[in-house]
Enzyme design. Structure first.
Site, short mmCIF file in Angstrom:
data_model
loop_
_atom_site.label_atom_id
_atom_site.label_comp_id
_atom_site.label_asym_id
_atom_site.label_seq_id
_atom_site.Cartn_x
_atom_site.Cartn_y
_atom_site.Cartn_z
N ASN A 14 0.85 -1.18 0.00
CA ASN A 14 0.00 0.00 0.00
C ASN A 14 0.90 1.24 0.00
OD1 ASN A 14 -1.39 2.28 1.09
ND2 ASN A 14 -3.03 0.95 1.79
N HIS A 17 1.09 6.19 1.87
CA HIS A 17 1.85 7.13 2.68
C HIS A 17 3.02 7.77 1.95
CE1 HIS A 17 -0.93 6.70 5.74
NE2 HIS A 17 -0.64 5.45 6.05
N HIS A 50 -5.69 3.64 -1.38
CA HIS A 50 -6.99 4.03 -0.82
C HIS A 50 -7.29 5.45 -1.29
CE1 HIS A 50 -9.60 4.41 3.12
NE2 HIS A 50 -10.27 4.73 2.03
N ARG A 52 -9.39 8.28 -0.72
CA ARG A 52 -10.33 8.71 0.31
C ARG A 52 -11.19 9.86 -0.19
NH1 ARG A 52 -8.66 6.74 5.74
NH2 ARG A 52 -10.36 8.01 6.45
N ARG A 56 -6.88 12.97 1.07
CA ARG A 56 -5.77 13.42 1.92
C ARG A 56 -4.42 12.85 1.47
NH1 ARG A 56 -6.99 10.23 7.54
NH2 ARG A 56 -9.00 11.24 7.26
N HIS A 57 -4.41 11.73 0.77
CA HIS A 57 -3.12 11.25 0.25
C HIS A 57 -3.22 10.91 -1.24
CE1 HIS A 57 -5.02 7.55 1.64
NE2 HIS A 57 -4.63 7.69 2.91
N GLU A 77 -8.81 0.46 -2.50
CA GLU A 77 -9.62 0.52 -1.28
C GLU A 77 -10.49 1.76 -1.39
OE1 GLU A 77 -7.16 0.91 2.12
OE2 GLU A 77 -6.12 -0.96 1.76
N THR A 108 -8.03 3.73 8.70
CA THR A 108 -9.27 2.94 8.77
C THR A 108 -9.31 2.23 10.12
OG1 THR A 108 -8.92 2.59 6.42
CG2 THR A 108 -10.68 1.34 7.45
N GLU A 158 -11.16 -9.17 3.58
CA GLU A 158 -9.86 -8.81 4.15
C GLU A 158 -10.09 -8.66 5.65
OE1 GLU A 158 -7.43 -5.85 2.24
OE2 GLU A 158 -6.46 -5.32 4.13
N HIS A 198 -3.69 -4.49 7.95
CA HIS A 198 -3.72 -3.38 8.89
C HIS A 198 -2.79 -3.61 10.06
CE1 HIS A 198 -5.03 0.35 10.63
NE2 HIS A 198 -5.69 0.59 9.52
N1 PXP Z 1 -5.81 -2.94 4.43
C1 PXP Z 1 -6.77 -1.98 4.54
C2 PXP Z 1 -8.17 -2.34 4.16
C3 PXP Z 1 -6.44 -0.68 4.96
O1 PXP Z 1 -7.42 0.25 5.07
C4 PXP Z 1 -5.10 -0.37 5.26
C5 PXP Z 1 -4.73 1.02 5.65
O2 PXP Z 1 -4.93 1.86 4.59
C6 PXP Z 1 -4.14 -1.39 5.11
C7 PXP Z 1 -4.53 -2.66 4.72
C8 PXP Z 1 -2.69 -1.14 5.39
O3 PXP Z 1 -2.53 -0.88 6.75
P1 PXP Z 1 -1.11 -0.41 7.29
O4 PXP Z 1 -0.79 0.88 6.64
O5 PXP Z 1 -1.32 -0.32 8.76
O6 PXP Z 1 -0.13 -1.50 6.89
#
Ligand code: PXP
Length: 247
Positions: A14, A17, A50, A52, A56-57, A77, A108, A158, A198
């Site tokens: 992901n 960030h 994601h 949003r 924001r990102h 996402e 999330t 998930e 997550h």
């Molecule tokens: N899976 C989902 C559905 C999420 O919303 C997120 C955070 O955006 C992640 C995975 C990744 O989480 P983390 O950034 O804590 O690894």
């Protein structure tokens, strides 16, 4: 489907960030598109972003370019809003993961409330499936939510690993881990694919990928944080090693 005989678990990276840092200056760098290329070169199996509601990102521009450049699989996402469904039908990511979204949250925070929104989710999933987009629902490790996901026609779930990842004591971690194992077994029995994500990092990921029903993990924060220190390719290779694969 259980994992293949080799026990391989797919890694989704992901890159949200990377965009968070860019948005700190509303500028052009660092670019999540470049990060995705490097993550793929290091052997990840899919790219997750994601989009949003508050942008924001990740921006719409990122989604459009990633759709054209990602060579593995693009997982979007998003909240199950009309705006996002329209975007998904237009851009056609390979998979959509429906997540709950609250404006004020840092990330999330909980899983989707599937059982309370069955009719609406059924419609959204059907629309996306009709456009050849597979749909996963991000749910807490809760058997009722998993069963409801099956009833609304989800292709995958998930499982939210946040509480396991943030557990303060060993016994709390064991309890949360047990819930993940249980939810994964039920989802697998109902013939849905089982993904987890997550809060996973270089230490806690191993136990999660050892759950046979879990075929994929999505990891963002820990990989991007490590990438700041050692670069994206190395950060992804180290994660694959932490998951039990070769570097
Ligand atoms: N899976 C989902 C559905 C999420 O919303 C997120 C955070 O955006 C992640 C995975 C990744 O989480 P983390 O950034 O804590 O690894």
């Amino acid at each position: 489907m259980h994992k293949t005989g080799s026990g391989y678990t797919r890694l989704g990276v992901n890159v949200d960030h990377v965009a968070t840092v860019r948005q700190a200056r509303a500028g052009r760098v660092p670019d999540p598109v470049e990060a995705a290329v490097l993550a793929e070169l290091a052997g990840c199996d899919l790219i997750t972003i994601h989009l949003r509601e508050d942008r924001r990102h990740i921006q719409d521009r990122d989604l459009a370019i990633l759709r054209r450049t990602v060579k593995t699989r693009l997982n979007l996402e998003m909240a199950a809003t009309q705006e996002m469904v329209k975007i998904a039908l237009d851009v056609k990511p390979d998979t959509v993961t429906l997540v709950p979204e609250r404006r004020e949250e840092l990330t999330t925070e909980g899983g989707l409330e599937v059982a309370m929104n069955m009719d609406y989710l059924k419609k959204v999933i059907r629309l996306l499936n009709d456009a050849d987009i597979r749909v996963s629902l991000f749910v807490d490790p809760d058997v009722d939510q998993v069963k409801a996901s099956h009833r609304v026609g989800a292709d995958a779930v998930e499982i939210h690993t946040g509480k396991y990842a943030e557990a303060k004591t060993r016994s709390e971690a064991e309890t949360e881990y047990g819930k993940i194992v249980n939810a994964a077994k039920v989802a697998h029995k109902l013939k849905m694919e089982v993904v987890a994500g997550h809060g996973l990092d270089y230490k806690n990921v191993r136990a999660v990928v050892q759950i046979p029903e879990i075929v994929e993990v999505n990891i963002g924060h820990s990989i991007v944080a490590r990438a700041l220190m050692v670069g994206m390719e190395r950060a992804v290779r180290e994660m694959k090693k932490a998951m039990g694969g070769a570097i």
